[in-house]
Design a protein around this motif. Structure first.
Motif, PDB file in Angstrom:
ATOM      1  N   PHE A 231      26.620  33.869 -18.703  1.00 48.16           N
ATOM      2  CA  PHE A 231      26.346  32.916 -17.458  1.00 48.16           C
ATOM      3  C   PHE A 231      26.970  33.276 -16.185  1.00 48.16           C
ATOM      4  O   PHE A 231      28.272  33.193 -16.115  1.00 48.16           O
ATOM      5  CB  PHE A 231      26.437  31.498 -17.752  1.00 48.16           C
ATOM      6  N   LYS A 232      26.286  34.154 -15.327  1.00 49.68           N
ATOM      7  CA  LYS A 232      26.844  34.803 -14.085  1.00 49.68           C
ATOM      8  C   LYS A 232      26.760  33.625 -12.986  1.00 49.68           C
ATOM      9  O   LYS A 232      25.453  33.195 -12.902  1.00 49.68           O
ATOM     10  CB  LYS A 232      26.192  35.992 -13.827  1.00 49.68           C
ATOM     11  N   VAL A 233      27.704  33.445 -12.259  1.00 46.22           N
ATOM     12  CA  VAL A 233      27.407  32.475 -11.102  1.00 46.22           C
ATOM     13  C   VAL A 233      27.319  33.721  -9.766  1.00 46.22           C
ATOM     14  O   VAL A 233      28.191  34.487  -9.503  1.00 46.22           O
ATOM     15  CB  VAL A 233      28.496  31.452 -10.860  1.00 46.22           C
ATOM     16  N   LEU A 234      26.342  33.186  -9.129  1.00 45.84           N
ATOM     17  CA  LEU A 234      26.021  34.484  -7.917  1.00 45.84           C
ATOM     18  C   LEU A 234      25.642  33.391  -6.794  1.00 45.84           C
ATOM     19  O   LEU A 234      25.280  32.547  -6.733  1.00 45.84           O
ATOM     20  CB  LEU A 234      24.609  35.337  -8.224  1.00 45.84           C
TER      21      LEU A 234
ATOM     22  N   GLN B 268      11.832  39.136   0.937  1.00 47.08           N
ATOM     23  CA  GLN B 268      11.370  38.849  -0.160  1.00 47.08           C
ATOM     24  C   GLN B 268      11.747  39.797  -1.489  1.00 47.08           C
ATOM     25  O   GLN B 268      12.140  39.345  -2.493  1.00 47.08           O
ATOM     26  CB  GLN B 268       9.827  39.050  -0.171  1.00 47.08           C
ATOM     27  N   ASP B 269      12.310  41.078  -0.945  1.00 49.27           N
ATOM     28  CA  ASP B 269      12.554  41.987  -2.011  1.00 49.27           C
ATOM     29  C   ASP B 269      14.237  42.145  -1.999  1.00 49.27           C
ATOM     30  O   ASP B 269      14.843  43.025  -2.527  1.00 49.27           O
ATOM     31  CB  ASP B 269      11.943  43.310  -1.878  1.00 49.27           C
ATOM     32  N   SER B 270      15.126  41.213  -1.237  1.00 53.45           N
ATOM     33  CA  SER B 270      16.370  41.108  -1.174  1.00 53.45           C
ATOM     34  C   SER B 270      17.003  40.756  -2.389  1.00 53.45           C
ATOM     35  O   SER B 270      16.715  39.790  -3.258  1.00 53.45           O
ATOM     36  CB  SER B 270      16.850  40.307  -0.138  1.00 53.45           C
ATOM     37  N   ASN B 271      18.004  41.563  -2.770  1.00 54.91           N
ATOM     38  CA  ASN B 271      18.682  41.471  -4.148  1.00 54.91           C
ATOM     39  C   ASN B 271      20.087  41.448  -4.052  1.00 54.91           C
ATOM     40  O   ASN B 271      20.527  41.710  -5.093  1.00 54.91           O
ATOM     41  CB  ASN B 271      18.183  42.302  -5.336  1.00 54.91           C
ATOM     42  N   THR B 272      20.794  41.230  -3.149  1.00 50.09           N
ATOM     43  CA  THR B 272      22.056  41.522  -2.870  1.00 50.09           C
ATOM     44  C   THR B 272      22.838  40.309  -3.040  1.00 50.09           C
ATOM     45  O   THR B 272      22.597  39.227  -2.137  1.00 50.09           O
ATOM     46  CB  THR B 272      22.428  42.154  -1.660  1.00 50.09           C
ATOM     47  N   TYR B 273      23.690  40.204  -3.917  1.00 50.66           N
ATOM     48  CA  TYR B 273      24.439  38.979  -4.176  1.00 50.66           C
ATOM     49  C   TYR B 273      26.043  39.049  -4.227  1.00 50.66           C
ATOM     50  O   TYR B 273      26.469  40.219  -4.085  1.00 50.66           O
ATOM     51  CB  TYR B 273      24.069  38.309  -5.344  1.00 50.66           C
ATOM     52  N   LEU B 274      26.786  38.127  -3.970  1.00 52.97           N
ATOM     53  CA  LEU B 274      28.057  38.152  -4.617  1.00 52.97           C
ATOM     54  C   LEU B 274      28.209  37.433  -5.765  1.00 52.97           C
ATOM     55  O   LEU B 274      28.042  36.183  -6.014  1.00 52.97           O
ATOM     56  CB  LEU B 274      28.680  37.347  -3.482  1.00 52.97           C
ATOM     57  N   GLN B 275      28.775  38.127  -7.021  1.00 60.21           N
ATOM     58  CA  GLN B 275      29.287  37.499  -8.033  1.00 60.21           C
ATOM     59  C   GLN B 275      30.414  36.844  -7.868  1.00 60.21           C
ATOM     60  O   GLN B 275      31.511  37.607  -7.869  1.00 60.21           O
ATOM     61  CB  GLN B 275      29.084  38.495  -9.200  1.00 60.21           C
ATOM     62  N   VAL B 276      30.800  35.460  -8.253  1.00 56.37           N
ATOM     63  CA  VAL B 276      31.874  34.767  -8.158  1.00 56.37           C
ATOM     64  C   VAL B 276      32.449  34.540  -9.496  1.00 56.37           C
ATOM     65  O   VAL B 276      33.497  33.903  -9.514  1.00 56.37           O
ATOM     66  CB  VAL B 276      31.813  33.657  -7.257  1.00 56.37           C
ATOM     67  N   GLY B 277      31.961  34.506 -10.591  1.00 61.75           N
ATOM     68  CA  GLY B 277      32.279  34.120 -12.074  1.00 61.75           C
ATOM     69  C   GLY B 277      31.290  34.695 -12.828  1.00 61.75           C
ATOM     70  O   GLY B 277      30.220  34.781 -12.783  1.00 61.75           O
ATOM     71  N   ALA B 278      31.959  34.762 -14.200  1.00 59.53           N
ATOM     72  CA  ALA B 278      30.866  34.976 -15.453  1.00 59.53           C
ATOM     73  C   ALA B 278      31.521  34.362 -16.484  1.00 59.53           C
ATOM     74  O   ALA B 278      32.740  34.418 -16.892  1.00 59.53           O
ATOM     75  CB  ALA B 278      30.735  36.393 -15.690  1.00 59.53           C
ATOM     76  N   PHE B 279      30.802  33.452 -17.298  1.00 58.21           N
ATOM     77  CA  PHE B 279      31.357  32.449 -18.366  1.00 58.21           C
ATOM     78  C   PHE B 279      30.569  32.806 -19.646  1.00 58.21           C
ATOM     79  O   PHE B 279      29.308  32.922 -19.732  1.00 58.21           O
ATOM     80  CB  PHE B 279      31.506  31.151 -17.905  1.00 58.21           C
TER      81      PHE B 279
END
Length: 288
Positions: free
Chosen positions: A255-258, A211-222
């Motif tokens: 706008f970040k795509v995760l 529930q507390d996981s916050n690890t992502y891959l950011q693949v783009g920011a627009f």
């Protein structure tokens, strides 16, 4: 005269800072993970099944190979060739402080990947690093410059240092030997040849999402929400991990795509590598 002197001093200090930043994550660090604001990841990871880097032929580009270059008052010459190079000395590591920053050749540093920094080897190249204190060995890809503090000869990623068994103590005596991809054979069985075509990216099956996981891959920011939506829809068709768009309103709308969250660090590395093979996608790990 005093004002001019202060201006010149400020300009010199600023130039030194920018040079260190330009040398990549390790270029500004001490290595070792201790005493310089660096450290391990927020959660312990199991690296026992993390694969070594696989040597392959890569072109030597201008990125990361400026020669000569000067850091902390010392000038270094990049070697014209890595063939036959062997070296013994102290290895250090760098981790959380530089995670997500750019390396010397413009790639994004991940402390979970099998990479390293060296002061003079051409970038990229592959080396075998053996811990002379316990006999363990790893193969890493050199894509950064450093370490520039003390008498250390190589800076490994946190994951590589942990596989070698010295992440807790900070440094270890090692031997570094360059691997020629033409001579390298990972095993005696030929690798299977996959037919070209779209394939599903790794799926985290039977992995409980904390529930507390916050690890992502950011693949783009627009700056454009529509562009972010198009990318999220594109990736939703090739991976079963959630693809989300997060809006950042300050200082400017972004706008970040995760992709994620991903709780298993080894699956995270695999997913990052797979996404990186898609055109114009350069994923990096973030904690959102």
């Amino acid at each position: 005269m005093k004002i001019r002197f202060k201006s010149l001093l400020f300009a010199s200090l600023l130039g030194a800072i920018l040079l260190l930043q330009g040398c990549g994550g390790s270029g500004a660090s001490s290595g070792g993970g201790y005493g310089y604001g660096d450290g391990p990841p927020p959660k312990d990871i199991d690296v026992s099944s993390l694969p070594d880097a696989i040597p392959r032929h890569e072109p030597i580009t201008l990125a990361g190979n400026k020669s000569p270059y000067t850091v902390l008052g010392k000038t270094y010459q990049v070697m014209p060739s890595s063939r036959g190079f062997r070296q013994r000395g102290l290895a250090s590591w760098y981790g959380n402080k530089f995670h997500g920053r750019h390396t010397s050749n413009g790639e994004v540093y991940s402390m979970y990947e099998m990479t390293a920094a060296h002061k003079t080897l051409p970038i990229p190249c592959y080396v075998k690093v053996t811990n002379l204190e316990n006999g363990r060995s790893v193969v890493v890809r050199v894509n950064d410059r450093g370490p520039f503090h003390g008498d250390r000869i190589i800076d490994l990623s946190y994951a590589a240092a942990k596989k070698l068994g010295y992440s807790d103590q900070g440094t270890a005596k090692v031997e570094v030997s360059v691997i020629d991809p033409a001579d390298y054979q990972n095993n005696t069985v030929a690798s299977p040849q996959l037919a070209p075509g779209p394939a599903m990216l790794p799926v985290a099956k039977a992995v409980a999402v904390e529930q507390d996981s916050n690890t992502y891959l950011q693949v783009g920011a627009f700056s454009n929400q529509l562009a972010a939506s198009h990318l999220s829809q594109r990736l939703a068709g090739v991976t079963e991990y959630p693809v989300v768009v997060r809006q950042q309103s300050s200082p400017q709308p972004l706008f970040k795509v995760l992709v994620g969250p991903v709780t298993d660090q080894l699956k995270l590395v695999d997913l990052k590598a797979a996404l990186g093979q898609i055109d114009n996608i350069r994923p990096f790990i973030v904690y959102d």
